[in-house]
Design a protein around this motif. Sequence first.
Motif, short mmCIF file in Angstrom:
data_model
loop_
_atom_site.label_atom_id
_atom_site.label_comp_id
_atom_site.label_asym_id
_atom_site.label_seq_id
_atom_site.Cartn_x
_atom_site.Cartn_y
_atom_site.Cartn_z
N GLY A 192 -8.44 10.48 0.95
CA GLY A 192 -8.48 9.68 -0.26
C GLY A 192 -9.36 10.33 -1.32
O GLY A 192 -9.64 11.54 -1.26
N VAL A 193 -9.80 9.54 -2.28
CA VAL A 193 -10.62 10.05 -3.38
C VAL A 193 -11.91 10.65 -2.81
O VAL A 193 -12.63 9.98 -2.06
N LEU A 235 -4.56 13.22 3.16
CA LEU A 235 -4.30 11.92 3.77
C LEU A 235 -3.78 12.11 5.19
O LEU A 235 -2.93 12.97 5.44
N TYR A 236 -4.27 11.31 6.10
CA TYR A 236 -3.82 11.41 7.49
C TYR A 236 -3.98 10.05 8.17
O TYR A 236 -4.77 9.22 7.74
N ALA A 292 0.85 -1.20 0.00
CA ALA A 292 0.00 0.00 0.00
C ALA A 292 0.88 1.25 0.00
O ALA A 292 1.32 1.70 1.05
N GLU A 293 1.15 1.77 -1.16
CA GLU A 293 2.03 2.93 -1.30
C GLU A 293 1.32 4.13 -1.90
O GLU A 293 1.95 5.14 -2.22
N GLY A 294 0.01 4.05 -2.07
CA GLY A 294 -0.74 5.18 -2.58
C GLY A 294 -0.62 5.40 -4.08
O GLY A 294 -0.87 6.51 -4.58
N LEU A 314 -9.05 3.30 -0.83
CA LEU A 314 -8.68 4.37 -1.75
C LEU A 314 -9.66 5.54 -1.62
O LEU A 314 -9.29 6.70 -1.80
N LEU A 315 -10.91 5.23 -1.31
CA LEU A 315 -11.93 6.26 -1.11
C LEU A 315 -11.71 6.98 0.22
O LEU A 315 -11.12 6.44 1.15
N ASP A 316 -12.21 8.20 0.30
CA ASP A 316 -12.14 8.97 1.54
C ASP A 316 -13.21 8.48 2.52
O ASP A 316 -14.18 9.16 2.83
N ILE A 317 -13.03 7.22 2.95
CA ILE A 317 -13.91 6.57 3.91
C ILE A 317 -13.01 5.86 4.92
O ILE A 317 -12.09 5.15 4.52
N ASN A 318 -13.24 6.07 6.19
CA ASN A 318 -12.47 5.31 7.19
C ASN A 318 -13.29 5.08 8.44
O ASN A 318 -14.08 5.93 8.84
N GLY A 319 -13.12 3.91 9.01
CA GLY A 319 -13.86 3.53 10.20
C GLY A 319 -12.95 3.10 11.32
O GLY A 319 -11.72 3.02 11.17
#
Length: 437
Positions: free
Chosen positions: A378-379, A192-193, A174-176, A403-408
């Motif tokens: 992300g996207v 990105l954070y 996973a290198e973006g 990849l999407l701007d989704i995080n849980g």
Amino acid sequence: MEKFDVIVVGGGSSGLMAAINAAEQGVRVLVIDKNPKLGRKLLLSGGGRCNVTNRTTRSELIKHIPGNGKFLYSALNQFDQEDIIAFFEGRGVALKEEDHGRMFPVTDSARTILGTLIDVMNKLGVTVRLKDPIDSVLYEAGRVVGVLTRAGERILAPSVVLAAGGRAYPRTGAEGDAYAWARSAGHTIERLYPTEAPLLSHDEVIVTKALRGVSLRDVAVTLWDVQLDGLSAAEIAHTVCHEKLKALTIHQMDMIFTHFGYSGPAILRASGHVNQYLHRTGFKEAYLTINLAPNESREALMAVAEDMREKQLLTILKHWMPEAMAESILTLAGLDATTPYKQLVHVEFERLFDLVQAYPLTAYESQPIEKGFVTGGGVSTKEVNPSTMESRLTQGLYFCGELLDINGYTGGYNITAAFVTGTIAGRNAAWSSFAAE
């Protein structure tokens, strides 16, 4: 020059699910990945046991995906947690439910999950190419036409699913890479954070290692929307307990003191919020507190202490916390550990219980994104159709997973988002390929 109906770039959780769902529509599917093996990050999930989803309500699921979880509503109406469970159980994988709704294979092995996904994919005739990194996604006249590998080979397809992950866990590949491919189609990459990452601190107990290795069970960690510079620990605790401050997030779980700062589930869940807060405000530190007895009111705590009023303060505090933690609180309160509780005056026991309910911490950042469990940012989801996962800017381009701007939070929420977005992207990529023929 090879031709497929759907190309899935990335062989992780979301990519494998995308490939399966595309192939189930009867189209020719290619999974291409730069890694030598599929599902490298999946094998690490859930501590190697793979927490496949969380059996909770729709609203609770969304609440536990603080990074744009609401974007998933349309997708969840088509494929949700119960569908994930049915997918694996219907293919012979027995699952078990553990605390907080977490679902694991009864084998306690992520290899069971990965093996099932690969078996299903193979039976559907999906083509897999490993150790084959792509250089770019090919676009013509506002739509996808295929990919170009780093070896210079053009592979054509009217639908491309980008499932190449974020930047957390770089040892899994996973290198973006995919951010550049999305940008080339005009997409915005939100900052990105790190999320789900330990916090770093210059607090005295960290610098002196006074509490290094101390674990706390079932405490409430709160991040406050306030700066409390110049106040002593006791004054911070008093302010938090007696003034109406805005809490940005609260997590009641376990935590641990480390040689660099703070970690454990409660801290990991707070970390993304800390990073966003520091970025938004420009402040150098974030202020947090620990409630060491979150299930007890101030009156209940004092009643317990009063019942043991003849005993020393250290003995009483050990009723709620480890001895080292109790000693730290007494030091901050300016009280002697051997003092009997009955000798305290009002201001002293108020100071003591303020610290029990609001032991102060600061954090200046978290460990870097490469050491986090999940990538924040992300996207931009504003540029993706939530019902199909297709780009709003480029026809035939689909996104899924990290990849999407989704995080849980950890607990099966991120892999749920990966499986859900992968399923929807794969199905729609296949249907889109029919229209392109």
